[in-house]
Design a protein around this motif. Structure first.
Motif, PDB file in Angstrom:
ATOM      1  N   LEU A 144       0.979  -1.268   0.212  1.00 22.84           N
ATOM      2  CA  LEU A 144      -0.113   0.164   0.321  1.00 22.84           C
ATOM      3  C   LEU A 144       0.543   1.017  -0.127  1.00 22.84           C
ATOM      4  O   LEU A 144       1.515   1.264   0.592  1.00 22.84           O
ATOM      5  N   SER A 145       0.670   2.202  -0.534  1.00 24.82           N
ATOM      6  CA  SER A 145       0.896   3.181  -1.023  1.00 24.82           C
ATOM      7  C   SER A 145       0.473   4.853  -0.681  1.00 24.82           C
ATOM      8  O   SER A 145      -0.684   4.581  -0.472  1.00 24.82           O
ATOM      9  N   ILE A 146       1.629   5.139   1.101  1.00 27.32           N
ATOM     10  CA  ILE A 146       0.320   6.786   1.424  1.00 27.32           C
ATOM     11  C   ILE A 146       0.478   7.795   0.412  1.00 27.32           C
ATOM     12  O   ILE A 146       1.301   8.718  -0.275  1.00 27.32           O
ATOM     13  N   ASP A 181       6.779   8.696   6.043  1.00 27.25           N
ATOM     14  CA  ASP A 181       6.529   9.474   5.304  1.00 27.25           C
ATOM     15  C   ASP A 181       5.554  11.571   5.145  1.00 27.25           C
ATOM     16  O   ASP A 181       6.963  11.975   4.233  1.00 27.25           O
ATOM     17  N   LEU A 182       5.591  12.061   6.212  1.00 26.20           N
ATOM     18  CA  LEU A 182       5.376  13.006   7.232  1.00 26.20           C
ATOM     19  C   LEU A 182       6.897  13.547   6.333  1.00 26.20           C
ATOM     20  O   LEU A 182       7.246  14.928   6.282  1.00 26.20           O
ATOM     21  N   THR A 183       7.562  13.268   6.610  1.00 26.62           N
ATOM     22  CA  THR A 183       9.517  13.656   6.847  1.00 26.62           C
ATOM     23  C   THR A 183      10.321  13.285   6.246  1.00 26.62           C
ATOM     24  O   THR A 183      11.476  13.990   5.863  1.00 26.62           O
ATOM     25  N   SER A 184       9.854  12.586   5.330  1.00 28.68           N
ATOM     26  CA  SER A 184      10.658  12.017   3.673  1.00 28.68           C
ATOM     27  C   SER A 184      10.412  13.341   2.308  1.00 28.68           C
ATOM     28  O   SER A 184       8.765  13.956   2.289  1.00 28.68           O
ATOM     29  N   SER A 185      11.195  14.185   1.911  1.00 31.43           N
ATOM     30  CA  SER A 185      11.608  15.378   0.971  1.00 31.43           C
ATOM     31  C   SER A 185      11.134  14.381  -0.309  1.00 31.43           C
ATOM     32  O   SER A 185      10.881  15.552  -1.096  1.00 31.43           O
ATOM     33  N   TRP A 186      11.439  13.455  -0.983  1.00 29.74           N
ATOM     34  CA  TRP A 186      11.565  12.916  -2.197  1.00 29.74           C
ATOM     35  C   TRP A 186      10.155  11.334  -2.277  1.00 29.74           C
ATOM     36  O   TRP A 186      10.689  10.471  -1.217  1.00 29.74           O
ATOM     37  N   GLY A 187       9.741  11.147  -2.851  1.00 27.53           N
ATOM     38  CA  GLY A 187       8.745   9.714  -3.100  1.00 27.53           C
ATOM     39  C   GLY A 187       7.799   9.512  -2.460  1.00 27.53           C
ATOM     40  O   GLY A 187       7.352  10.302  -2.181  1.00 27.53           O
ATOM     41  N   LYS A 188       7.824   8.593  -3.005  1.00 26.06           N
ATOM     42  CA  LYS A 188       6.343   7.076  -1.991  1.00 26.06           C
ATOM     43  C   LYS A 188       7.318   6.342  -1.157  1.00 26.06           C
ATOM     44  O   LYS A 188       7.353   5.867  -1.148  1.00 26.06           O
ATOM     45  N   THR A 189       5.979   6.846   0.081  1.00 21.49           N
ATOM     46  CA  THR A 189       6.185   5.556   1.272  1.00 21.49           C
ATOM     47  C   THR A 189       5.252   4.550   1.155  1.00 21.49           C
ATOM     48  O   THR A 189       3.710   4.604   0.855  1.00 21.49           O
ATOM     49  N   VAL A 190       5.954   3.654   0.970  1.00 18.24           N
ATOM     50  CA  VAL A 190       5.473   2.320   0.459  1.00 18.24           C
ATOM     51  C   VAL A 190       5.205   1.546   1.869  1.00 18.24           C
ATOM     52  O   VAL A 190       6.166   1.050   2.333  1.00 18.24           O
ATOM     53  N   MET A 191       3.897   0.946   2.238  1.00 11.71           N
ATOM     54  CA  MET A 191       4.187   0.080   3.460  1.00 11.71           C
ATOM     55  C   MET A 191       3.785  -1.868   2.897  1.00 11.71           C
ATOM     56  O   MET A 191       2.766  -2.001   2.051  1.00 11.71           O
TER      57      MET A 191
END
Length: 341
Positions: A35-37, A327-337
């Motif tokens: 799953l992707s946020i 994910d909130l602190t990620s500056s690039w790309g997608k967070t995948v679970m």
């Protein structure tokens, strides 16, 4: 069977609810795997949608980007274990003119309707598209986002003129990256130019012909067509710049979502005879087109691997919370679970 659904009940708080579901139905049963946020999920998670919207929408299972494997198909059309991408838009009627994603009666997962954060998802069979078995699951997790660009491109192609020598894309985020890449694959002989605010993000766009920061655009630069993938208040300034650099009778495809109205220079839209094409979400045909596009251009998928940011293994509710916080602190790309709960 008892199905566990992981619902957001208030900002940053999830609870498990239990639903009794029957296998004696026409639904295909899917076990989510990746799953992707999305930014829309984050607005619910952080409570930034506002009190009225939160009160109306919650409790609700989040996530509308995801893939899974077929667990049970009462008709036997999908073999057990078949990898599929799940279509979040759920139409309740058909219209010969209006597409399913624009019908006001359609439901959309993780927007007032439970998303994919469940042990099992029960879907109508037309809400599934089979995936190649060797495709990268971390990229496939955000196919729904890729279909947004595909849908916009299809609408643009049906409404714009045929001169397509130079494209401009405003927005150096995920959607801008996908749109630029898709344009470069669809029109390899055309020039694709990306416009953004952050040089470290623009550096990722290795496949485009030119890249400019938005305060360093040459005055004499002209485009046949442009795509806006900025959103928010910034979309106003992006659209202004597009209008300035667009050739007469060019097209603007608008994809960025803004919570508030933005001003548009209608005088120059009229003077130049510009076509403005809006698009939102996507439907089954866009998922089919996207999967076929990924099959046709394997390096398209490889480039999209650059967008895979955080990968989080999820086995508990605490893991879900930690995934959203990362994910909130990620500056690039997608967070995948990796959904192993």
């Amino acid at each position: 069977m008892i199905n566990q659904v992981y619902r957001l009940v208030s900002p940053r708080q999830f609870e498990i609810t239990y639903r009794d579901r029957s296998l004696q139905s026409d639904y295909v049963v899917i076990r989510p795997t990746h799953l992707s946020i999305c930014a829309a999920d984050q607005r619910y998670y952080t409570g930034s949608r506002g009190k009225d919207a939160m009160a109306k929408k919650l409790p609700m299972a989040l996530i509308h980007e995801g893939i899974g494997k077929v667990v049970y198909d009462p008709k036997g059309e999908f073999a057990s274990g078949t990898p599929v991408v799940m279509v979040p838009n759920t139409p309740t009627e058909e219209d010969e003119v209006i597409a399913e994603n624009y019908l006001r009666s359609s439901k959309f997962r993780s927007s007032g309707y439970d998303g994919f954060m469940q042990d099992y998802v029960f879907l109508n069979r037309d809400r599934l598209v089979e995936l190649p078995k060797n495709i990268d699951p971390h990229v496939s997790a955000f196919i729904e986002l890729i279909t947004i660009a595909m849908h916009s491109l299809v609408r643009f192609e049906s409404r714009s003129h045929k001169r397509r020598n130079v494209f401009g894309v405003w927005g150096d985020g995920n959607l801008g990256y996908i749109t630029s890449l898709m344009l470069k694959k669809r029109y390899p002989e055309s020039k694709v130019i990306i416009f953004g605010k952050n040089q470290y993000k623009l550096d990722h766009f290795s496949f485009v012909d030119e890249a400019y920061q938005i305060d360093e655009i040459p005055q004499n630069l002209l485009l046949d067509h442009a795509f806006e993938a900025v959103g928010g208040k910034g979309s106003q300034y992006a659209i202004d710049q597009i209008i300035d650099h667009l050739q007469p009778e060019g097209s603007i495809a608008i994809m960025g979502v803004s919570e508030y109205p933005v001003e548009v220079n209608t005088r120059m839209i009229l003077e130049k005879g510009i076509t403005v094409v809006g698009s939102s979400r996507s439907g089954r045909s866009d998922f089919v087109n996207t999967v076929e596009f990924m099959k046709e251009f394997p390096d398209f998928v490889e480039y999209l691997g650059t967008l895979v940011g955080e990968v989080c293994e999820v086995r508990t509710i605490q893991d879900i919370i930690e995934s959203f916080e990362k994910d909130l602190t990620s500056s690039w790309g997608k967070t995948v679970m990796e959904w192993k709960i």
